[in-house]
Design an enzyme around this catalytic site. Structure first.
Site, PDB file in Angstrom:
ATOM      1  N   SER A  35       0.813  -1.229   0.000  1.00  0.00           N
ATOM      2  CA  SER A  35       0.000   0.000   0.000  1.00  0.00           C
ATOM      3  C   SER A  35       0.836   1.264   0.000  1.00  0.00           C
ATOM      4  O   SER A  35       1.693   1.443   0.870  1.00  0.00           O
ATOM      5  CB  SER A  35      -0.876   0.051   1.262  1.00  0.00           C
ATOM      6  OG  SER A  35      -1.791  -0.996   1.250  1.00  0.00           O
ATOM      7  N   HIS A  66      -3.792   0.726  -4.600  1.00  0.00           N
ATOM      8  CA  HIS A  66      -3.322  -0.452  -5.337  1.00  0.00           C
ATOM      9  C   HIS A  66      -3.785  -0.322  -6.785  1.00  0.00           C
ATOM     10  O   HIS A  66      -4.950  -0.556  -7.110  1.00  0.00           O
ATOM     11  CB  HIS A  66      -3.891  -1.735  -4.725  1.00  0.00           C
ATOM     12  CG  HIS A  66      -3.316  -2.061  -3.389  1.00  0.00           C
ATOM     13  ND1 HIS A  66      -2.228  -2.877  -3.224  1.00  0.00           N
ATOM     14  CD2 HIS A  66      -3.652  -1.637  -2.158  1.00  0.00           C
ATOM     15  CE1 HIS A  66      -1.933  -2.969  -1.945  1.00  0.00           C
ATOM     16  NE2 HIS A  66      -2.780  -2.223  -1.273  1.00  0.00           N
ATOM     17  N   HIS A  88      -5.794  -9.154  -2.162  1.00  0.00           N
ATOM     18  CA  HIS A  88      -5.810  -9.571  -0.759  1.00  0.00           C
ATOM     19  C   HIS A  88      -6.936 -10.586  -0.544  1.00  0.00           C
ATOM     20  O   HIS A  88      -7.973 -10.496  -1.196  1.00  0.00           O
ATOM     21  CB  HIS A  88      -6.087  -8.367   0.158  1.00  0.00           C
ATOM     22  CG  HIS A  88      -5.083  -7.267   0.043  1.00  0.00           C
ATOM     23  ND1 HIS A  88      -5.167  -6.285  -0.912  1.00  0.00           N
ATOM     24  CD2 HIS A  88      -3.968  -7.000   0.771  1.00  0.00           C
ATOM     25  CE1 HIS A  88      -4.140  -5.454  -0.766  1.00  0.00           C
ATOM     26  NE2 HIS A  88      -3.397  -5.859   0.232  1.00  0.00           N
ATOM     27  N   TYR A  90      -8.856 -10.586   1.924  1.00  0.00           N
ATOM     28  CA  TYR A  90     -10.029  -9.896   2.481  1.00  0.00           C
ATOM     29  C   TYR A  90     -10.914  -9.275   1.404  1.00  0.00           C
ATOM     30  O   TYR A  90     -12.054  -8.906   1.658  1.00  0.00           O
ATOM     31  CB  TYR A  90      -9.633  -8.834   3.526  1.00  0.00           C
ATOM     32  CG  TYR A  90      -8.807  -7.673   3.016  1.00  0.00           C
ATOM     33  CD1 TYR A  90      -9.352  -6.706   2.191  1.00  0.00           C
ATOM     34  CD2 TYR A  90      -7.472  -7.544   3.387  1.00  0.00           C
ATOM     35  CE1 TYR A  90      -8.584  -5.639   1.727  1.00  0.00           C
ATOM     36  CE2 TYR A  90      -6.701  -6.490   2.945  1.00  0.00           C
ATOM     37  CZ  TYR A  90      -7.269  -5.543   2.106  1.00  0.00           C
ATOM     38  OH  TYR A  90      -6.516  -4.489   1.654  1.00  0.00           O
ATOM     39  N   GLU A  91     -10.401  -9.165   0.177  1.00  0.00           N
ATOM     40  CA  GLU A  91     -11.236  -8.675  -0.922  1.00  0.00           C
ATOM     41  C   GLU A  91     -12.154  -9.766  -1.458  1.00  0.00           C
ATOM     42  O   GLU A  91     -13.022  -9.497  -2.283  1.00  0.00           O
ATOM     43  CB  GLU A  91     -10.357  -8.169  -2.074  1.00  0.00           C
ATOM     44  CG  GLU A  91      -9.541  -6.938  -1.723  1.00  0.00           C
ATOM     45  CD  GLU A  91      -8.557  -6.598  -2.822  1.00  0.00           C
ATOM     46  OE1 GLU A  91      -8.912  -5.805  -3.703  1.00  0.00           O
ATOM     47  OE2 GLU A  91      -7.430  -7.132  -2.807  1.00  0.00           O
ATOM     48  N   ALA A 118       2.847  -2.768   3.919  1.00  0.00           N
ATOM     49  CA  ALA A 118       2.739  -1.917   5.110  1.00  0.00           C
ATOM     50  C   ALA A 118       2.354  -2.832   6.264  1.00  0.00           C
ATOM     51  O   ALA A 118       1.696  -3.849   6.057  1.00  0.00           O
ATOM     52  CB  ALA A 118       1.675  -0.856   4.894  1.00  0.00           C
ATOM     53  N   MET A 216      -1.889  -7.878   6.555  1.00  0.00           N
ATOM     54  CA  MET A 216      -2.981  -8.658   5.946  1.00  0.00           C
ATOM     55  C   MET A 216      -2.584  -9.228   4.586  1.00  0.00           C
ATOM     56  O   MET A 216      -3.446  -9.472   3.744  1.00  0.00           O
ATOM     57  CB  MET A 216      -4.208  -7.761   5.778  1.00  0.00           C
ATOM     58  CG  MET A 216      -4.643  -7.032   7.025  1.00  0.00           C
ATOM     59  SD  MET A 216      -5.927  -5.826   6.665  1.00  0.00           S
ATOM     60  CE  MET A 216      -5.986  -4.912   8.209  1.00  0.00           C
ATOM     61  N   SER A 217      -1.297  -9.392   4.358  1.00  0.00           N
ATOM     62  CA  SER A 217      -0.880  -9.794   3.009  1.00  0.00           C
ATOM     63  C   SER A 217       0.409 -10.612   3.063  1.00  0.00           C
ATOM     64  O   SER A 217       0.752 -11.194   4.096  1.00  0.00           O
ATOM     65  CB  SER A 217      -0.660  -8.545   2.158  1.00  0.00           C
ATOM     66  OG  SER A 217       0.438  -7.785   2.658  1.00  0.00           O
ATOM     67  N   ASN A 240       2.419   2.253  11.382  1.00  0.00           N
ATOM     68  CA  ASN A 240       1.766   2.684  12.634  1.00  0.00           C
ATOM     69  C   ASN A 240       2.115   1.696  13.729  1.00  0.00           C
ATOM     70  O   ASN A 240       2.538   0.577  13.451  1.00  0.00           O
ATOM     71  CB  ASN A 240       0.233   2.680  12.436  1.00  0.00           C
ATOM     72  CG  ASN A 240      -0.267   1.312  11.972  1.00  0.00           C
ATOM     73  OD1 ASN A 240      -0.161   0.961  10.790  1.00  0.00           O
ATOM     74  ND2 ASN A 240      -0.773   0.527  12.888  1.00  0.00           N
ATOM     75  N   HIS A 252      -6.557   3.717   7.265  1.00  0.00           N
ATOM     76  CA  HIS A 252      -5.901   3.365   6.002  1.00  0.00           C
ATOM     77  C   HIS A 252      -5.220   4.603   5.414  1.00  0.00           C
ATOM     78  O   HIS A 252      -4.181   4.492   4.766  1.00  0.00           O
ATOM     79  CB  HIS A 252      -6.933   2.783   5.035  1.00  0.00           C
ATOM     80  CG  HIS A 252      -6.323   2.196   3.792  1.00  0.00           C
ATOM     81  ND1 HIS A 252      -5.356   1.205   3.819  1.00  0.00           N
ATOM     82  CD2 HIS A 252      -6.534   2.453   2.484  1.00  0.00           C
ATOM     83  CE1 HIS A 252      -5.001   0.892   2.588  1.00  0.00           C
ATOM     84  NE2 HIS A 252      -5.696   1.630   1.754  1.00  0.00           N
TER      85      HIS A 252
HETATM   86  N1  HPA Z   1      -2.665  -4.050  11.217  1.00  0.00           N
HETATM   87  C1  HPA Z   1      -2.828  -4.801  10.112  1.00  0.00           C
HETATM   88  N2  HPA Z   1      -2.412  -4.429   8.907  1.00  0.00           N
HETATM   89  C2  HPA Z   1      -1.780  -3.247   8.812  1.00  0.00           C
HETATM   90  C3  HPA Z   1      -1.577  -2.418   9.928  1.00  0.00           C
HETATM   91  C4  HPA Z   1      -2.045  -2.843  11.197  1.00  0.00           C
HETATM   92  O1  HPA Z   1      -1.889  -2.162  12.227  1.00  0.00           O
HETATM   93  N3  HPA Z   1      -0.914  -1.298   9.480  1.00  0.00           N
HETATM   94  C5  HPA Z   1      -0.716  -1.477   8.147  1.00  0.00           C
HETATM   95  N4  HPA Z   1      -1.246  -2.652   7.731  1.00  0.00           N
END
Ligand code: HPA
Length: 280
Positions: A35, A66, A88, A90-91, A118, A216-217, A240, A252
């Protein structure tokens, strides 16, 4: 191919032939961009851009940040294929669809794969803006792209992932990060399904299990790459602090804006690393 069947080896071979027929580049290194990390694309020279929607059997992407373009170009002296935009779980994509672009790169001749993403920082060292080189992962997505009917042309059914992340590339990556002044550490990535971020209780539990960063990837692509025998370097850019550690709500937008800054660092890091990546 039947409508409900995931794309397999023959489809990946056809997609790879399409890609190679639209560029003179013969890629040796593949890069999957996470991302907001598209800043690295400025490094490619003589680049050909192929939208995913034109490549046979390629799934389409839907997430902001993306784009869905395959770039082929020279990074320094190294011929590289960059996937801008990933699928992903989740999509709603099936695991084999998520892994499909990786498999197409393998069929197109890529030997080394750099997967970026990320991630939320769990370990104390995982401050926003730092980089984590994967030493190992925890697959808590409840899915595996190697499950289902097995086609031995991909490689083994029971893939050894005790050393999924190439130790020499990790060493070179740490050296390159030091040379560029980029803050980095090695750690364990935990992949969850998403798309909701984690609860503070989940982060506390994941920390006890040995996770240093959460996302998540990445894991589906890495599993497919290892089955195909590619060398893998995976890099999480920490956007983060994870839930409960962060004092502010997760968003996001924050992931994308930190990604923009870390994208510049990633480009410098890959500049320094590319000759090593191109060696295999
Ligand atoms: N959690 C899950 N996926 C992420 C995060 C997070 O804090 N930050 C960026 N992708």
């Amino acid at each position: 191919m039947a409508a409900n069947k995931s794309p397999g080896y023959d489809e990946a071979s056809r997609a790879a032939r399409y890609v190679l027929s639209h560029s003179k580049i013969r890629p040796r290194v593949g890069v999957i961009l996470g991302s907001g990390l598209s800043g690295v694309l400025g490094r490619l020279r003589e680049a050909d851009r192929i939208p995913y929607r034109k490549i046979p059997f390629f799934p389409k992407t839907s997430v902001a940040g993306h784009a869905g373009v395959l770039h082929l170009g020279n990074w320094g002296k190294v011929p590289v294929a960059v996937l801008e935009g990933r699928m992903h779980l989740y999509e709603g994509y099936r695991p084999a669809q998520v892994a499909f672009p990786t498999r197409v790169l393998a069929r197109a001749g890529v030997r080394t794969l750099v997967v970026t993403c990320a991630a939320g920082g769990i370990a104390p060292a995982a401050s926003p803006g730092s980089f984590m080189f994967f030493r190992d992962h925890l697959n808590y997505q409840g899915a595996n792209p190697l499950a289902g009917p097995h086609d031995s042309r991909w490689g083994e059914r029971f893939v050894d992932v005790s050393e999924a992340y190439d130790a020499r590339l990790r060493r070179e990556a740490r050296r390159a990060a030091r040379a560029c002044g980029v803050k980095c550490f090695e750690g364990v990535y935990v992949a969850l399904l998403g798309p909701s971020y984690e609860t503070p209780a989940e982060i506390r539990a994941l920390r006890c299990l040995g996770a240093d960063a959460v996302g998540m990837s990445t894991v589906p692509e890495v599993l497919a790459a290892r089955q195909a025998g590619l060398r893998v370097l995976a890099i999480a850019t920490i956007s983060n602090r994870a839930a409960g550690i962060s004092r502010t709500p997760l968003s996001h937008q924050e992931v994308l804006s930190v990604g923009k800054k870390t994208g510049r660092d990633l480009a410098r890091l890959l500049d320094a690393l590319m000759p090593k990546l191109g060696e295999a």
